[in-house]
Design a protein around this motif. Structure first.
Motif, PDB file in Angstrom:
ATOM      1  N   THR A  74       0.579  -1.335   0.171  1.00 40.68           N
ATOM      2  CA  THR A  74       0.130  -0.096   0.116  1.00 40.68           C
ATOM      3  C   THR A  74       0.780   1.386   0.036  1.00 40.68           C
ATOM      4  O   THR A  74       0.712   2.143  -0.841  1.00 40.68           O
ATOM      5  CB  THR A  74      -1.123   0.059   1.074  1.00 40.68           C
ATOM      6  N   PRO A  75       1.777   1.435   0.931  1.00 43.25           N
ATOM      7  CA  PRO A  75       2.766   2.807   0.849  1.00 43.25           C
ATOM      8  C   PRO A  75       3.528   2.724  -0.277  1.00 43.25           C
ATOM      9  O   PRO A  75       3.814   3.729  -0.717  1.00 43.25           O
ATOM     10  CB  PRO A  75       3.327   2.775   2.099  1.00 43.25           C
ATOM     11  N   LEU A  76       3.939   1.634  -0.728  1.00 43.26           N
ATOM     12  CA  LEU A  76       4.675   1.594  -2.193  1.00 43.26           C
ATOM     13  C   LEU A  76       3.865   1.971  -3.210  1.00 43.26           C
ATOM     14  O   LEU A  76       4.312   2.711  -4.022  1.00 43.26           O
ATOM     15  CB  LEU A  76       5.305   0.161  -2.240  1.00 43.26           C
ATOM     16  N   ALA A  77       2.535   1.474  -3.280  1.00 47.50           N
ATOM     17  CA  ALA A  77       1.868   2.011  -4.546  1.00 47.50           C
ATOM     18  C   ALA A  77       1.658   3.416  -4.327  1.00 47.50           C
ATOM     19  O   ALA A  77       1.551   4.260  -5.371  1.00 47.50           O
ATOM     20  CB  ALA A  77       0.287   1.316  -4.233  1.00 47.50           C
ATOM     21  N   ALA A  78       1.337   3.964  -2.991  1.00 43.30           N
ATOM     22  CA  ALA A  78       1.294   5.328  -2.804  1.00 43.30           C
ATOM     23  C   ALA A  78       2.730   6.197  -3.400  1.00 43.30           C
ATOM     24  O   ALA A  78       2.398   7.324  -3.868  1.00 43.30           O
ATOM     25  CB  ALA A  78       1.119   5.917  -1.354  1.00 43.30           C
ATOM     26  N   ILE A  79       3.768   5.669  -3.215  1.00 46.31           N
ATOM     27  CA  ILE A  79       5.197   6.257  -3.850  1.00 46.31           C
ATOM     28  C   ILE A  79       5.301   6.209  -5.215  1.00 46.31           C
ATOM     29  O   ILE A  79       5.416   7.123  -5.696  1.00 46.31           O
ATOM     30  CB  ILE A  79       6.293   5.674  -2.921  1.00 46.31           C
ATOM     31  N   GLY A  80       4.521   5.100  -5.651  1.00 49.06           N
ATOM     32  CA  GLY A  80       4.612   4.942  -7.232  1.00 49.06           C
ATOM     33  C   GLY A  80       3.793   6.248  -7.781  1.00 49.06           C
ATOM     34  O   GLY A  80       4.122   6.677  -8.771  1.00 49.06           O
ATOM     35  N   LEU A  81       2.757   6.459  -7.249  1.00 52.47           N
ATOM     36  CA  LEU A  81       1.683   7.439  -7.715  1.00 52.47           C
ATOM     37  C   LEU A  81       2.213   8.755  -7.653  1.00 52.47           C
ATOM     38  O   LEU A  81       2.056   9.784  -8.310  1.00 52.47           O
ATOM     39  CB  LEU A  81       0.404   7.134  -7.417  1.00 52.47           C
ATOM     40  N   ALA A  82       3.046   8.927  -6.516  1.00 49.84           N
ATOM     41  CA  ALA A  82       3.542  10.341  -6.349  1.00 49.84           C
ATOM     42  C   ALA A  82       4.763  10.403  -7.251  1.00 49.84           C
ATOM     43  O   ALA A  82       4.854  11.552  -7.797  1.00 49.84           O
ATOM     44  CB  ALA A  82       4.392  10.157  -4.849  1.00 49.84           C
ATOM     45  N   ALA A  83       5.391   9.277  -7.583  1.00 46.23           N
ATOM     46  CA  ALA A  83       6.334   9.519  -8.885  1.00 46.23           C
ATOM     47  C   ALA A  83       5.636   9.796 -10.129  1.00 46.23           C
ATOM     48  O   ALA A  83       6.037  10.930 -10.780  1.00 46.23           O
ATOM     49  CB  ALA A  83       6.903   8.207  -8.878  1.00 46.23           C
ATOM     50  N   VAL A  84       4.193   9.282 -10.259  1.00 49.12           N
ATOM     51  CA  VAL A  84       3.621   9.727 -11.476  1.00 49.12           C
ATOM     52  C   VAL A  84       3.117  11.165 -11.445  1.00 49.12           C
ATOM     53  O   VAL A  84       3.245  11.876 -12.520  1.00 49.12           O
ATOM     54  CB  VAL A  84       2.405   8.735 -11.780  1.00 49.12           C
ATOM     55  N   MET A  85       2.862  11.634 -10.305  1.00 39.27           N
ATOM     56  CA  MET A  85       2.659  13.046 -10.158  1.00 39.27           C
ATOM     57  C   MET A  85       3.660  13.885 -10.363  1.00 39.27           C
ATOM     58  O   MET A  85       3.564  15.015 -10.748  1.00 39.27           O
ATOM     59  CB  MET A  85       1.942  13.245  -8.791  1.00 39.27           C
ATOM     60  N   ILE A  86       4.649  13.527  -9.998  1.00 39.42           N
ATOM     61  CA  ILE A  86       5.995  14.488 -10.319  1.00 39.42           C
ATOM     62  C   ILE A  86       6.133  14.451 -11.814  1.00 39.42           C
ATOM     63  O   ILE A  86       6.244  15.500 -12.277  1.00 39.42           O
ATOM     64  CB  ILE A  86       7.110  13.795  -9.521  1.00 39.42           C
ATOM     65  N   GLY A  87       5.924  13.339 -12.294  1.00 39.59           N
ATOM     66  CA  GLY A  87       6.017  13.203 -13.955  1.00 39.59           C
ATOM     67  C   GLY A  87       4.839  14.124 -14.516  1.00 39.59           C
ATOM     68  O   GLY A  87       5.210  14.900 -15.485  1.00 39.59           O
ATOM     69  N   ALA A  88       3.715  13.931 -13.930  1.00 40.59           N
ATOM     70  CA  ALA A  88       2.776  15.042 -14.485  1.00 40.59           C
ATOM     71  C   ALA A  88       3.032  16.300 -14.477  1.00 40.59           C
ATOM     72  O   ALA A  88       2.897  17.097 -15.263  1.00 40.59           O
ATOM     73  CB  ALA A  88       1.303  14.372 -13.819  1.00 40.59           C
ATOM     74  N   ALA A  89       3.495  16.705 -13.073  1.00 43.60           N
ATOM     75  CA  ALA A  89       3.854  18.213 -12.963  1.00 43.60           C
ATOM     76  C   ALA A  89       4.936  18.521 -13.942  1.00 43.60           C
ATOM     77  O   ALA A  89       4.650  19.808 -14.576  1.00 43.60           O
ATOM     78  CB  ALA A  89       4.496  18.410 -11.352  1.00 43.60           C
ATOM     79  N   VAL A  90       5.791  17.860 -14.063  1.00 43.15           N
ATOM     80  CA  VAL A  90       6.886  18.196 -15.358  1.00 43.15           C
ATOM     81  C   VAL A  90       6.281  18.311 -16.458  1.00 43.15           C
ATOM     82  O   VAL A  90       6.626  19.274 -17.296  1.00 43.15           O
ATOM     83  CB  VAL A  90       8.032  16.960 -14.963  1.00 43.15           C
ATOM     84  N   ALA A  91       5.280  17.515 -16.872  1.00 41.00           N
ATOM     85  CA  ALA A  91       4.961  17.534 -18.185  1.00 41.00           C
ATOM     86  C   ALA A  91       3.903  18.901 -18.264  1.00 41.00           C
ATOM     87  O   ALA A  91       3.962  19.621 -19.252  1.00 41.00           O
ATOM     88  CB  ALA A  91       3.811  16.371 -18.466  1.00 41.00           C
ATOM     89  N   HIS A  92       2.992  19.058 -17.188  1.00 36.31           N
ATOM     90  CA  HIS A  92       2.112  20.335 -17.491  1.00 36.31           C
ATOM     91  C   HIS A  92       3.136  21.608 -17.135  1.00 36.31           C
ATOM     92  O   HIS A  92       2.807  22.450 -17.951  1.00 36.31           O
ATOM     93  CB  HIS A  92       1.177  20.421 -16.178  1.00 36.31           C
ATOM     94  N   TRP A  93       4.106  21.439 -16.337  1.00 30.26           N
ATOM     95  CA  TRP A  93       5.305  22.607 -16.280  1.00 30.26           C
ATOM     96  C   TRP A  93       5.649  22.905 -17.965  1.00 30.26           C
ATOM     97  O   TRP A  93       6.022  24.045 -18.022  1.00 30.26           O
ATOM     98  CB  TRP A  93       6.221  22.353 -15.398  1.00 30.26           C
ATOM     99  N   SER A  94       6.147  21.905 -18.517  1.00 29.23           N
ATOM    100  CA  SER A  94       6.892  22.139 -19.958  1.00 29.23           C
ATOM    101  C   SER A  94       5.747  22.663 -20.625  1.00 29.23           C
ATOM    102  O   SER A  94       6.043  23.316 -21.872  1.00 29.23           O
ATOM    103  CB  SER A  94       7.065  20.793 -20.260  1.00 29.23           C
ATOM    104  N   LEU A  95       4.380  22.306 -20.514  1.00 33.50           N
ATOM    105  CA  LEU A  95       3.525  23.129 -21.532  1.00 33.50           C
ATOM    106  C   LEU A  95       2.843  24.448 -20.724  1.00 33.50           C
ATOM    107  O   LEU A  95       1.943  24.952 -21.341  1.00 33.50           O
ATOM    108  CB  LEU A  95       2.145  22.055 -21.330  1.00 33.50           C
ATOM    109  N   ARG A  96       3.593  24.835 -19.892  1.00 30.26           N
ATOM    110  CA  ARG A  96       3.174  26.198 -19.203  1.00 30.26           C
ATOM    111  C   ARG A  96       1.931  26.068 -18.529  1.00 30.26           C
ATOM    112  O   ARG A  96       1.279  27.076 -18.458  1.00 30.26           O
ATOM    113  CB  ARG A  96       3.467  27.528 -20.307  1.00 30.26           C
ATOM    114  N   GLU A  97       1.322  24.997 -18.123  1.00 28.20           N
ATOM    115  CA  GLU A  97       0.213  25.114 -17.438  1.00 28.20           C
ATOM    116  C   GLU A  97       0.434  24.942 -15.862  1.00 28.20           C
ATOM    117  O   GLU A  97       0.068  23.886 -15.204  1.00 28.20           O
ATOM    118  CB  GLU A  97      -0.720  23.677 -17.664  1.00 28.20           C
ATOM    119  N   TYR A  98       0.781  26.133 -15.545  1.00 26.74           N
ATOM    120  CA  TYR A  98       0.962  26.249 -13.980  1.00 26.74           C
ATOM    121  C   TYR A  98       0.001  25.964 -13.129  1.00 26.74           C
ATOM    122  O   TYR A  98       0.145  25.494 -12.051  1.00 26.74           O
ATOM    123  CB  TYR A  98       1.876  27.620 -13.730  1.00 26.74           C
ATOM    124  N   LYS A  99      -1.212  26.316 -13.366  1.00 32.13           N
ATOM    125  CA  LYS A  99      -2.535  26.125 -12.309  1.00 32.13           C
ATOM    126  C   LYS A  99      -2.382  24.462 -12.456  1.00 32.13           C
ATOM    127  O   LYS A  99      -2.935  24.128 -11.094  1.00 32.13           O
ATOM    128  CB  LYS A  99      -3.580  26.694 -13.110  1.00 32.13           C
TER     129      LYS A  99
END
Length: 120
Positions: A74-99
Motif C-alpha cells: 500500500t505505501p509502495l503504491a502511494a510512492i509510485g503514484l507520487a512519482a507519477v504525479m511528479i512526472g505529470a507536474a513536469v509535463a504540465h510545467w513544460s506545457l506552461r500549465e502552471y495552474k
C-alpha cells in the motif's frame, strides 16, 4: 488517523483508477480534448504503460491493506503514484500549465505522500 488514511486511499484509488481507465481506452487526441493535456509530450505507448501502472497502483492502495496480504504494498503504491504525479507536474510545467501543476498535481502528490508516510 486510520480513518483519514482509508479516505485518502479510497479517493486516490478512485482518481487513478478512472485516469488509468481513460488513458488505456482513449486516443491521445481524445485525452487532450477532454482536458488530460499532460499526455501531449508523450507517445501513446508510454501513455498506455502509465495507464496500466495507475490501475495497478490504485488496486495496490486498497487490496493489500484490506486483505492483510502484503500490506507493505500500500505505501509502495502511494510512492509510485507520487512519482507519477511528479512526472505529470513536469509535463504540465513544460506545457506552461502552471495552474495544473500547483493545483491538481501537487494536491494529489501530497495525498500520496500522506498515505505513504501514514502506512509505513
Amino acid at each position: 488517523m486510520n480513518i483519514a488514511l482509508w479516505i485518502a486511499q479510497g479517493l486516490l484509488a478512485a482518481v487513478f483508477l478512472g485516469s488509468g481507465f481513460l488513458k488505456s481506452t482513449q486516443t491521445k487526441e481524445k485525452m487532450i480534448a477532454t482536458g488530460q493535456t499532460g499526455v501531449a509530450p508523450f507517445p501513446l505507448p508510454v501513455i498506455r504503460v502509465v495507464a496500466a501502472l495507475e490501475i495497478a497502483a490504485a488496486l495496490g492502495l486498497i487490496v493489500p491493506r484490506l486483505t492483510g496480504i502484503a500490506p507493505v504494498l500500500t505505501p509502495l503504491a502511494a510512492i509510485g503514484l507520487a512519482a507519477v504525479m511528479i512526472g505529470a507536474a513536469v509535463a504540465h510545467w513544460s506545457l506552461r500549465e502552471y495552474k495544473q501543476v500547483f493545483g491538481a498535481n501537487m494536491l494529489l502528490l501530497l495525498v500520496c505522500l500522506f498515505v505513504a508516510l501514514g502506512r509505513f
